[in-house]
Motif scaffolding. Structure first.
Motif, PDB file in Angstrom:
ATOM      1  N   LEU A 506       0.630  -0.983   0.166  1.00  0.00           N
ATOM      2  CA  LEU A 506       0.234   0.056  -0.212  1.00  0.00           C
ATOM      3  C   LEU A 506       0.984   1.067   0.092  1.00  0.00           C
ATOM      4  CD1 LEU A 506      -2.616  -0.578   2.854  1.00  0.00           C
ATOM      5  CD2 LEU A 506      -3.443  -0.530  -0.075  1.00  0.00           C
ATOM      6  N   LEU A 507       1.606   0.639   0.121  1.00  0.00           N
ATOM      7  CA  LEU A 507       3.214   2.389   0.287  1.00  0.00           C
ATOM      8  C   LEU A 507       3.211   3.083  -1.048  1.00  0.00           C
ATOM      9  CD1 LEU A 507       5.537   1.784   2.825  1.00  0.00           C
ATOM     10  CD2 LEU A 507       4.165   3.880   3.288  1.00  0.00           C
ATOM     11  N   ARG A 508       2.928   2.396  -1.888  1.00  0.00           N
ATOM     12  CA  ARG A 508       3.475   2.697  -3.284  1.00  0.00           C
ATOM     13  C   ARG A 508       2.143   3.652  -3.735  1.00  0.00           C
ATOM     14  NH1 ARG A 508       3.511  -2.447  -7.284  1.00  0.00           N
ATOM     15  NH2 ARG A 508       2.757  -0.451  -8.419  1.00  0.00           N
ATOM     16  N   LEU A 509       1.090   3.734  -2.762  1.00  0.00           N
ATOM     17  CA  LEU A 509       0.051   5.175  -2.993  1.00  0.00           C
ATOM     18  C   LEU A 509       1.016   6.279  -3.057  1.00  0.00           C
ATOM     19  CD1 LEU A 509      -3.333   3.351  -2.287  1.00  0.00           C
ATOM     20  CD2 LEU A 509      -2.402   3.548  -3.998  1.00  0.00           C
ATOM     21  N   PHE A 510       1.849   6.252  -2.059  1.00  0.00           N
ATOM     22  CA  PHE A 510       1.770   7.344  -1.640  1.00  0.00           C
ATOM     23  C   PHE A 510       3.251   8.673  -3.107  1.00  0.00           C
ATOM     24  CE2 PHE A 510       1.277   6.186   2.206  1.00  0.00           C
ATOM     25  CZ  PHE A 510       0.489   7.232   2.689  1.00  0.00           C
ATOM     26  N   LYS A 511       3.024   7.645  -3.842  1.00  0.00           N
ATOM     27  CA  LYS A 511       3.389   8.642  -4.624  1.00  0.00           C
ATOM     28  C   LYS A 511       2.638   9.051  -5.454  1.00  0.00           C
ATOM     29  CE  LYS A 511       5.102   4.503  -7.351  1.00  0.00           C
ATOM     30  NZ  LYS A 511       5.899   3.769  -8.237  1.00  0.00           N
ATOM     31  N   LEU A 512       1.249   8.812  -5.381  1.00  0.00           N
ATOM     32  CA  LEU A 512       0.710  10.186  -6.036  1.00  0.00           C
ATOM     33  C   LEU A 512       0.595  11.157  -5.718  1.00  0.00           C
ATOM     34  CD1 LEU A 512      -2.358   7.749  -6.051  1.00  0.00           C
ATOM     35  CD2 LEU A 512      -2.010   8.795  -8.092  1.00  0.00           C
ATOM     36  N   LYS A 513       1.091  11.424  -4.295  1.00  0.00           N
ATOM     37  CA  LYS A 513       1.263  13.512  -3.860  1.00  0.00           C
ATOM     38  C   LYS A 513       2.011  13.740  -4.075  1.00  0.00           C
ATOM     39  CE  LYS A 513      -1.613  16.350  -1.819  1.00  0.00           C
ATOM     40  NZ  LYS A 513      -3.164  16.838  -1.186  1.00  0.00           N
ATOM     41  N   LYS A 514       2.665  15.364  -4.499  1.00  0.00           N
ATOM     42  CA  LYS A 514       3.882  15.161  -4.014  1.00  0.00           C
ATOM     43  C   LYS A 514       4.038  15.740  -2.483  1.00  0.00           C
ATOM     44  CE  LYS A 514       6.913  19.143  -6.901  1.00  0.00           C
ATOM     45  NZ  LYS A 514       7.008  20.135  -5.525  1.00  0.00           N
ATOM     46  N   ARG A 515       3.490  16.137  -2.501  1.00  0.00           N
ATOM     47  CA  ARG A 515       3.997  16.186  -0.729  1.00  0.00           C
ATOM     48  C   ARG A 515       4.480  15.168  -0.149  1.00  0.00           C
ATOM     49  NH1 ARG A 515       2.926  20.028   2.323  1.00  0.00           N
ATOM     50  NH2 ARG A 515       0.290  20.483   1.259  1.00  0.00           N
ATOM     51  N   TYR A 516       4.079  13.953  -0.507  1.00  0.00           N
ATOM     52  CA  TYR A 516       4.408  12.725   0.230  1.00  0.00           C
ATOM     53  C   TYR A 516       5.592  12.288  -0.233  1.00  0.00           C
ATOM     54  CZ  TYR A 516      -0.721  11.972   2.390  1.00  0.00           C
ATOM     55  OH  TYR A 516      -1.359  12.258   3.017  1.00  0.00           O
ATOM     56  N   ARG A 517       5.954  12.838  -1.410  1.00  0.00           N
ATOM     57  CA  ARG A 517       6.716  12.678  -2.518  1.00  0.00           C
ATOM     58  C   ARG A 517       8.268  13.212  -2.006  1.00  0.00           C
ATOM     59  NH1 ARG A 517       4.229  12.082  -7.000  1.00  0.00           N
ATOM     60  NH2 ARG A 517       4.740  14.790  -7.814  1.00  0.00           N
ATOM     61  N   ASN A 518       8.038  14.787  -1.241  1.00  0.00           N
ATOM     62  CA  ASN A 518       8.795  15.197  -0.583  1.00  0.00           C
ATOM     63  C   ASN A 518       9.003  15.329   0.524  1.00  0.00           C
ATOM     64  OD1 ASN A 518       9.859  17.048  -1.906  1.00  0.00           O
ATOM     65  ND2 ASN A 518       8.072  18.522  -1.583  1.00  0.00           N
ATOM     66  N   VAL A 519       7.939  14.942   1.482  1.00  0.00           N
ATOM     67  CA  VAL A 519       8.234  13.992   2.649  1.00  0.00           C
ATOM     68  C   VAL A 519       9.304  13.027   2.994  1.00  0.00           C
ATOM     69  CG1 VAL A 519       7.153  12.993   4.524  1.00  0.00           C
ATOM     70  CG2 VAL A 519       6.501  14.863   3.985  1.00  0.00           C
ATOM     71  N   LEU A 520       8.607  12.050   1.248  1.00  0.00           N
ATOM     72  CA  LEU A 520      10.258  10.247   1.851  1.00  0.00           C
ATOM     73  C   LEU A 520      11.279  11.037   1.317  1.00  0.00           C
ATOM     74  CD1 LEU A 520       6.552   7.811   0.399  1.00  0.00           C
ATOM     75  CD2 LEU A 520       7.884   8.027   2.106  1.00  0.00           C
ATOM     76  N   ASP A 521      11.205  11.315   0.423  1.00  0.00           N
ATOM     77  CA  ASP A 521      13.004  12.082   0.017  1.00  0.00           C
ATOM     78  C   ASP A 521      13.363  12.863   0.948  1.00  0.00           C
ATOM     79  OD1 ASP A 521      12.329  11.707  -2.791  1.00  0.00           O
ATOM     80  OD2 ASP A 521      11.612  13.077  -3.331  1.00  0.00           O
ATOM     81  N   THR A 522      12.874  14.036   1.739  1.00  0.00           N
ATOM     82  CA  THR A 522      13.605  14.079   2.494  1.00  0.00           C
ATOM     83  C   THR A 522      13.646  13.606   3.963  1.00  0.00           C
ATOM     84  OG1 THR A 522      11.906  16.387   2.497  1.00  0.00           O
ATOM     85  CG2 THR A 522      13.709  16.428   4.339  1.00  0.00           C
ATOM     86  N   MET A 523      13.228  12.205   3.987  1.00  0.00           N
ATOM     87  CA  MET A 523      12.795  11.400   4.763  1.00  0.00           C
ATOM     88  C   MET A 523      14.074  10.259   4.510  1.00  0.00           C
ATOM     89  SD  MET A 523      10.375   9.053   5.787  1.00  0.00           S
ATOM     90  CE  MET A 523      10.767   7.109   5.821  1.00  0.00           C
TER      91      MET A 523
END
Lengths: 780, 780
Positions: A506-523
């Protein structure tokens, strides 16, 4: 500017002499210079102070011995061995218990290795510098104490109270690989003064409220929380962590509803105001320290580059470094780099159209040297060279997997799968899940993921597919799911747990939104720093665990603490109700200090601070009330570290978001990319150079490039240099304007220093000759 | 520049007409213009949108009626009455219970007052604007619903389930005095989108872990926390608040020690990472919103000033405002201002050496109009005029109390007092403290403080002494201590509590350190915002309290909830052990929703989140498991508000500290100070002007200044204008560079709009004539 190869035939002597060999040939002299320049650059990179720079040939040998990964690994493994010994020393983890003779001998062995390491360091630093280096001196003292204690243990054949074991951490902290931990510790100590100020404010209010509470509530005899001033203080300290909240209020609230005002005011002031103030102060200090650290590191690197530059210019050509000397430097600085990359680095640095790299260009050394160079591909896809039919098929797949329709279909599948799993699990309601057959839904979804994986791999090519972190994640999750299916199908019980990992899809769904991508990249960017912060916390845990074990090992057990108010939590009783045996279990006796693993879990529970007073009161009731100090100090220490962690996460994210906001218009960046073109002529010239110095492997490598060019009939090849963007790059961009000021200020300061030290120095570029350099100026 | 009085004789007509009177004399016309300009300036200050500007004479009358403190107070008291009704409505606070007829009538009366207020607003706004104003429309709808419900209650003579009572808050929020609350609510709503994103991430991980936990731990039958998916979810939600922490882990930990990894990973991801991320995101959004808000407010004020300016210039002199018109404006804008202050404000604004205030100068209106003007004193101390001997004595005292020795002696005394109180309290150990005689230490210390107070008052003069906040604090604490002594001495029991306030003296020690002074100063600056944030929280509390009372009133009582896992906490049993009766009391039945005060306390306990699941489970076991939704939603709402509060405190302190760092070199500031000199000639000129308009009081006031000047033989007097520094001033300084950009951008935008709307407009200064202005341009 294809003329750089004609500067190669340059046998001139260096402008600045090297530190050790005074009567050798020019060739050997140059080699020493390369090496020293490389050392300067390493020191700049690692933020090592220059006063630890090796001063003579013997020191240099020791320096080289102590600065390679083998030595670092030895350091690390010795430190880890020493730390891990506490698993086996009494009170040991039952499975790992070793005889006193065995673990004491192991300890002595590890300590002797540390002695050896330290003696190498002394050789390199010299006695004077060794004494001045604080961290090393502390390490030496700890080593000395540990040594004596280990011998005492070995002689007496019994362990005494060895709180000093907590100091073993210093061996880990001093490891080269633990630079991050050292940085964190420094940051923690730098944040302490303002922190302590606010902490005093906090404690001050606590004392005032404790006195008030004692006066107000001690007349109520059913209130056990405020009957003495000490209880009043302790309970207000615990209240600060909210851990006893409604309970501590209840007896007085039951008597007079208005007494809740006391607690509400206390919590509002202490918890909601001063604790946040603490965070604000730490955050602010943190911010400030980060900026100052960045500045000092930047200027340190700049000085290192200046030192290295001085060692690489010749008296004949003082305006820059030729490729020959640059290549010599890189041989020592990055021995793994191939000849092509060395030349590309040189070209990338060289902004002027002369064959020499000037100091101004050389300042970009650290930014450029990290680039990974690759020839720019002319073919777009991996299948471009295949026959027409195959090409069309693969091209179709490529277009398909890159299409939005395909991506959103996959998101839908993942979402459906997620809901499916949720509903399925909800319908399950207990029972043994693994004895059933493989559910058909599992097979269906796995097949879809498998097909997707196959399509993507073929459509994009395995290399491109796996170069994206997200694809890598998809791949591994699908692989795990497949392994889980295998485990289920073939009834391999130990691997059942893999099935459980299904929801991770299900974590794949977080690619959908820019903010999540940003959060995960920063992570992901933060991960190394987070890990080192975690390690820092673990080091504190270790110290407290050792102290806890020495004092509290074995004090709590089932049905202990009957005299305390928390006796219920430690109860373990078997009732017999009718025919059934009902076990009434408080479980808290499991939170003990009986071995180091248990201690770590207990300390984690104390970190979370909920119900920590039950653990504290349990231990206190079995020992003395001074034990509370241990728990309170632990709370304050973890509060400091936790606040720093929060400040760090805040700072990193706010920085990142500011950066994103500032560069909103610029496209999404994939790190730093540089493009350089090399002509055939240049390559041939470099081959000549290498041939002369009889470097066969380098020549062969370069020959290959020429062959490649000949094959495609090109006169030149374009190479792309790539590296990922680091925090330092971001900071460079954020502080762009200030950096120029810093540089100017720095060079002004240096100039004035130079003028003070040697008013006759005519060296250009505001380079400050080092003091250790002056002694060996005679070589030239 | 003493020539400003000659512009007074100016009977020219205004450049822009007023909105209402079209056929009146120039005099009346000017009066209307003054009033409208004052309204514009008020709208600018209060950040009211200009589309609510009154459009005609009737609207103006309604506007004036609805914009004074009497009306505001009526608004506020009606809203408070409506809110307080819930104290008396069933379930009422026992002491305050009123009959249904009484409270329903009260409610109807309050609602009718609201109807009246709204009709005034409609009269002022006009029907069109009234409909367009969202907040007013919501209020109207709520009013309608409340009205019907109140009538239904009155007719049926029984209260039905009235959750809509929660909506009464809107009447308070809409009050003029609650602008801060509205701003907070807006800020909360603006921060919501990013907050919800991260919240989804949080919930998502929670679901994944809930499924994992269910699979892993449900086979363990002694584990009640994970036996169903719902329990698993609920317990992980509670775990997020750490409220059930070691307990939820214990059953599985007892079975397999490695299961702690699950909980450690969960807490690390959810609590230590994502929750901090939440704070980071809110903090970042908050920062951004604060800046944008400041910008829009600044530009709004600027536009307001432009509108006002257009109304005050004359056709004859379009380049500025004369004193006559400026004075007319101030008469409406600040009726309380005296003639002297009006002239000083005019002079302070007028930067050019002409008798007119240009638009550029007029832009500083808001900064200057708040200054309090005072004649600069020539005498330094209050005792300068006394005879020689007295002067010397007071001078000596003055030097003494200002000396460091005196100050540090007092600090020492306070510190000794603090330690004394602590030791004394520690020795006390229970008993009734107040029946004893007055302790001599109390008298000694109080005498010292009394002497200090006396010395300071005489040395500095009472006015200067009380002008410092710290001295005021000292004074009131000493006064309280004295009152406490009186209470003790004369055995006045109800005042004993004052004695308890003694430790507050210790707060004086915090003057010692700069950081504490900074913190406390910032605290005082923040206080209004903090109060409005607290009020916002209370409004949320009110809504939840009403809903809680409607659903959960009376569901928990002693010995209820025996079917739940938290039954112990609700127990109330009398054991008889031997001869004594031991009361075993869980007290949690006190945390109920039985009336609004109890609900507030319960909600505060839920806000602190420790052991909140006991309250939740108690209520759930007596109702349905859907009740959990109420508690979870409340947790999330308070989390939002609390995060915003934390972000606000963080932001305010970091801003302040940055500001301090930026202005480190500048001396400690005492707010904004401006100096202006007025010559006798000017005063006489103004007197002339006032005489002509027959304003007797103003003339008398000014006459006095002339007399004063004559007395001391001065030709001019210097006046000092002072006001304290606001957040807006700090922001002005922080964003100095950006502000110029905003202005330029703004005026560019306006110019292009002006050109679009009326390409023939020749008005200078880039002033955009308002649409409502165009209709009345005929007057000129």
């Amino acid at each position: 500017d294809g003329g750089s190869y004609d500067v190669i035939n340059d046998a001139s002597s260096p402008a600045a002499g090297d530190c050790c060999a005074q009567q050798s040939s020019a060739r050997h002299n140059w080699e020493m210079n390369y090496q020293e320049a490389a050392i300067y650059l390493q020191e700049g990179e690692n933020n090592d102070k220059f006063f630890t720079h090796p001063k003579n040939a013997k020191a240099l040998a020791a320096y080289l011995f102590a600065h390679n990964h083998l030595f670092y690994l030895m350091e690390l493994s010795t430190a880890l061995l020493l730390l891990l010994l506490s698993l086996c020393e009494a009170p040991a983890v039952p499975m790992l218990r070793l005889g006193i003779f065995v673990h004491a001998t192991l300890e002595l062995f590890a300590l002797i290795v540390v002695v050896f390491e330290l003696s190498m360091k002394m050789r390199w630093l010299g006695f004077q510098t060794f004494i001045r280096h604080k961290r090393t001196m502390v390490k030496t003292c700890v080593l000395f104490v540990q040594f004596i204690e280990a011998i005492v243990v070995l002689v007496r054949q019994t362990s005494h109270v060895r709180i000093t074991r907590a100091l073993r951490c210093i061996f880990l902290v001093d490891c080269r690989y633990c630079g991050g931990v050292r940085r964190n510790l420094r940051q923690i100590f730098q944040s302490l003064p303002p922190f302590i100020d606010i902490l005093l404010l906090l404690l001050f209010f606590m004392v005032i409220f404790a006195i008030l509470g004692f006066y107000l509530f001690s007349p109520n005899h059913s209130d056990p929380y405020f009957n003495t001033l000490e209880n009043s203080l302790v309970n207000l300290f615990v209240l600060l962590t909210t851990s006893n909240f409604p309970d501590v209020m209840m007896p007085s609230y039951a008597r007079n509803p208005w007494s809740c005002v006391f607690f509400i005011v206390y919590l509002s002031i202490e918890l909601y105001f001063i604790m946040n103030l603490l965070l604000a102060v730490v955050f602010d200090t943190f911010n400030d320290i980060e900026k100052r650290k960045f500045k000092s590191l930047l200027l340190h690197k700049r000085t290192a580059i200046q030192h290295a530059y001085r060692l690489l210019i010749t008296k004949q050509r003082p305006s820059g470094i030729s490729f020959k000397h640059f290549e010599g430097l890189l041989r020592f600085y990055k021995p793994r780099m191939c000849a092509r990359e060395r030349y590309l680095t040189f070209k990338a640095l060289n902004q002027s159209h002369t064959p020499l790299v000037s100091l101004k260009d050389f300042y970009n050394f650290y930014e450029v040297v990290g680039l990974k160079w690759k020839a720019k591909r002319n073919r777009e896809h991996w299948f471009d060279d295949l026959p027409r039919t195959a090409f069309l098929i693969f091209k179709g797949i490529n277009i398909l997997v890159k299409s939005h329709v395909f991506q959103y279909t996959m998101y839908t599948v993942v979402a459906v799968n997620g809901i499916w799993i949720l509903v399925e699990t909800f319908m399950l309601q207990g029972g043994n899940f693994f004895s059933r057959n493989v559910p058909w839904s599992y097979i269906v979804f796995l097949t879809i993921y498998g097909v997707e994986l196959l399509l993507k791999t073929t459509g994009l090519g395995p290399v491109e597919y796996l170069s994206s972190g997200w694809n890598l994640f998809d791949f591994s999750v699908t692989l795990f799911a497949f392994l889980g299916l295998m485990a289920l199908a073939f009834n391999m019980e130990p691997f059942y747990f893999i099935v459980v990992l299904r929801p991770l899809q299900l974590l794949r769904l977080f690619k959908l939104k820019k903010r999540y991508r940003n959060v995960l990249d920063t992570m992901f960017e933060l991960f190394p720093r987070m890990a080192s912060l975690g390690l820092t916390l673990l080091i504190f845990y270790y110290c407290f665990a050792i102290v806890g074990m020495e004092f509290f090992a074995g004090v709590v057990y089932p049905n202990c603490c009957n005299t305390s108010t928390v006796a219920d939590s430690y109860r373990l009783v078997n009732h017999t109700v009718g025919n059934k045996t009902v076990v009434e279990e408080g479980y808290y006796y499991l939170n003990n200090f009986d071995n180091i693993l248990n201690s770590f879990v207990t300390l984690f529970e104390l970190t979370v601070v909920n119900d920590w007073y039950i653990i504290m009161e349990g231990v206190t009731s079995q020992t003395t009330h001074w034990s509370r100090l241990y728990f309170m100090i632990f709370y304050i220490v973890t509060m400091v570290v936790m606040t720093i962690i929060v400040a760090f996460i805040l700072d990193a994210f706010v920085f990142r978001m500011n950066y994103t906001r500032k560069n909103q218009d610029s496209e999404e960046d994939n790190g730093i990319v540089l493009e350089k073109e090399i002509s055939k002529e240049e390559v041939v010239g470099i081959i000549e150079l290498y041939k002369r110095s009889s470097a066969a492997t380098e020549t062969a490598q370069l020959q290959k490039i020429v062959l490649q060019m000949d094959k495609y009939g090109q006169m030149s090849t374009v190479f792309l240099g790539r590296r990922s963007r680091t925090k330092s790059d971001l900071s460079m961009k954020m502080y762009e304007e200030e950096i120029q000021e810093w540089y100017e200020e720095h060079s002004r300061k240096e100039e004035s220093q130079t003028q003070l030290q040697e008013p006759t120095s005519a060296s250009n570029n505001s380079l400050k000759p080092l003091s250790l350099r002056q002694r060996s100026q005679t070589v030239i």
